[in-house]
Design a protein around this motif. Structure first.
Motif, short mmCIF file in Angstrom:
data_model
loop_
_atom_site.label_atom_id
_atom_site.label_comp_id
_atom_site.label_asym_id
_atom_site.label_seq_id
_atom_site.Cartn_x
_atom_site.Cartn_y
_atom_site.Cartn_z
N VAL A 42 0.85 -1.19 0.00
CA VAL A 42 0.00 0.00 0.00
C VAL A 42 0.88 1.24 0.00
CG1 VAL A 42 -1.88 -1.14 1.24
CG2 VAL A 42 -0.12 0.07 2.53
N PHE A 43 0.33 2.33 -0.51
CA PHE A 43 0.99 3.63 -0.43
C PHE A 43 0.54 4.30 0.87
CE2 PHE A 43 0.95 2.99 -5.06
CZ PHE A 43 2.27 3.27 -5.36
N ARG A 44 1.48 4.90 1.55
CA ARG A 44 1.13 5.69 2.72
C ARG A 44 2.06 6.89 2.82
NH1 ARG A 44 4.24 5.11 7.24
NH2 ARG A 44 5.74 3.38 7.30
N LYS A 45 1.60 7.92 3.48
CA LYS A 45 2.39 9.14 3.61
C LYS A 45 3.50 8.94 4.63
CE LYS A 45 -1.42 12.26 2.47
NZ LYS A 45 -2.25 13.41 2.92
N PRO A 46 4.68 9.47 4.35
CA PRO A 46 5.75 9.39 5.35
C PRO A 46 5.43 10.30 6.52
CG PRO A 46 6.46 10.74 3.49
CD PRO A 46 5.13 10.15 3.12
N LYS A 47 5.95 9.97 7.70
CA LYS A 47 5.63 10.75 8.88
C LYS A 47 6.61 11.91 9.05
CE LYS A 47 8.31 7.77 11.99
NZ LYS A 47 8.27 6.94 13.20
N GLY A 48 6.17 12.90 9.80
CA GLY A 48 7.04 14.00 10.18
C GLY A 48 7.63 14.75 9.01
N LYS A 49 8.93 15.04 9.10
CA LYS A 49 9.62 15.82 8.08
C LYS A 49 10.10 14.98 6.91
CE LYS A 49 11.27 19.32 11.34
NZ LYS A 49 12.46 20.02 11.89
N SER A 50 9.69 13.71 6.88
CA SER A 50 10.11 12.85 5.78
C SER A 50 9.44 13.24 4.47
CB SER A 50 9.81 11.38 6.11
OG SER A 50 10.61 10.93 7.18
N LYS A 51 8.33 13.96 4.54
CA LYS A 51 7.68 14.46 3.34
C LYS A 51 8.46 15.69 2.89
CE LYS A 51 3.25 16.14 1.58
NZ LYS A 51 1.84 16.45 1.91
#
Length: 441
Positions: free
Chosen positions: A304-313
């Motif tokens: 699955v695709f998921r958003k990275p946490k914190g400042k990883s985006k």
């Protein structure tokens, strides 16, 4: 409704049973009735001490709610399932559950939550270290337990967080084994003519995590502007049973899925296997996740695709030399799409199987290991490519704050680890120091 406060006076008396009894009014229960707690002891002195402790809890505002307190196992189950699950990423939650089952519940689970003592925690951490676990692992277990206890304090399950009364295990230093510049070059040269070979150019140049690299999609890549947005990552989630009768489903299917030569198979009956987690009745445990993938109504697992946490985006500029490699890769991928025809599965990812499907991280790992052998480079983890990027950036004189931004570290201390292994810069610095002190004017 009466607003009269309860009488907070305590009473101590000798009962007909030969015990001394003490009763303390702690406040009011949820239903409005007085919350009176009972203590007893063989002597008046001892029961007086217990009464004074209750009064101190009440007067300091640390009164726990009335009723039987949950065990550590019961509270950790409630905390992870009903509280932490709302905030943690699925893979992180699975990791927390693994450590909770293997360490917290296994060694502390039977303790009542309000009777958990600092020495119980110290003994757990010492046991982990004695069994060869890293200090960072013990620290992780400590943080999981401490957070759960802090929530228990807020919900008035207990009056204090005993995890705050012990010295937390040391963080330890993760061993960083970056590839050298020469090794990185040999790897990229060996990958040049491989299918999806530019995957490893991206890994070494941008320092992406494995899930971030496999989760890159073309819609977030701007080759004209020379940048890529790392906004998603690919993760493999654990399957969960979707059927009503978990025990029956898993017990029947585990035996079929388990190989005949399973070294953990129970013999001679063969009715079930020891590799299957079971409850006291011999059925598969309800929290079993290892073989839920065999359930015909399985849910919540797979890639699955998921958003990275914190400042990883983050948005990362591309090295100019990488842009033509990505353009050529896109052309080859379009040709694969035409060849696959109706069988193509469009996920818009940069790196896919020949039919467009997502690449399993395990297959990606195997490809990396094969590439190392072809390039005749020492064995290394996929994550060591990320360490290599951080080290090379530091060696090239890039400021540590900029390296932190590129790698997506939430804490500058994670990035500063690379300054310890960037020896060429240190050597150059000492050469300059020598010239400054002893060189010709």
């Amino acid at each position: 409704m009466s607003s009269r406060k309860p009488n907070l006076r305590s009473s101590i008396y000798l009962g007909g049973d030969g015990w001394w009894h003490g009763r303390v009014t702690m406040g009011v229960k949820d239903d409005g009735s007085p919350d009176r707690r009972h203590r007893k002891a063989r002597t008046q002195t001892e029961v007086t001490r217990k009464v004074r402790e209750l009064e101190q809890e009440r007067d300091s505002g640390k009164t726990s709610k009335p009723g039987r307190k949950p065990t550590v196992e019961q509270w950790m189950t409630t905390y992870l399932n009903d509280i932490a699950a709302r905030k943690l990423a699925p893979t992180t939650l699975e990791s927390y559950w693994s450590d909770t089952r293997n360490w917290i519940i296994k060694h502390l689970g039977k303790h009542r939550l309000d009777r958990l003592l600092p020495e119980h925690l110290d003994a757990l951490y010492s046991r982990m270290l004695a069994e060869g676990k890293a200090e960072s692992h013990a620290l992780k277990v400590h943080r999981i337990l401490s957070r759960a206890l802090e929530v228990a304090v807020r919900q008035e399950k207990v009056g204090r967080n005993v995890a705050k009364l012990v010295d937390a295990p040391g963080a330890g230093d993760e061993e960083i084994e970056p590839l050298s510049q020469q090794e990185a070059r040999r790897i990229l040269a060996a990958a040049e003519h491989r299918r999806n070979g530019v995957r490893w150019s991206v890994a070494v140049a941008l320092g992406l995590r494995q899930g971030e690299a496999l989760g890159l999609r073309w819609k977030y890549v701007d080759l004209d502007a020379g940048s890529v947005r790392v906004w998603w990552q690919l993760s493999r989630l654990t399957w969960r049973h979707g059927c009503n009768d978990v025990a029956k489903c898993t017990e029947a299917r585990h035996k079929r899925a388990c190989p005949k030569d399973c070294p953990k198979a129970k013999r001679p009956s063969g009715r079930r296997h020891a590799c299957v987690p079971t409850d006291t009745k011999g059925l598969c445990a309800k929290d079993c996740r290892k073989h839920a993938s065999t359930c015909p109504e399985r849910t919540g697992g797979g890639l699955v695709f998921r958003k990275p946490k914190g400042k990883s985006k983050r948005t990362i500029p591309l090295p100019p030399e990488l842009i033509p490699l990505l353009r050529a890769h896109r052309i080859r991928q379009k040709a694969e799409r035409l060849a696959a025809g109706a069988a193509w599965e469009d996920n818009d990812v940069l790196f896919a199987q020949p039919n467009g499907r997502l690449i399993d991280p395990r297959d990606d790992w195997d490809d990396w290991k094969d590439l190392l052998q072809v390039a005749e480079v020492r064995d290394a983890r996929v994550h060591d490519g990320r360490h290599t990027a951080g080290t090379l950036l530091i060696e090239q004189g890039v400021h540590v704050r900029t390296v932190q931004e590129i790698l997506g570290h939430s804490d500058i201390r994670l990035t500063q680890r690379y300054t310890h292994v960037a020896s060429p810069m240190a050597e150059d610095g000492m050469q300059r120091m020598g010239r400054a002190l002893w060189g010709a004017n």
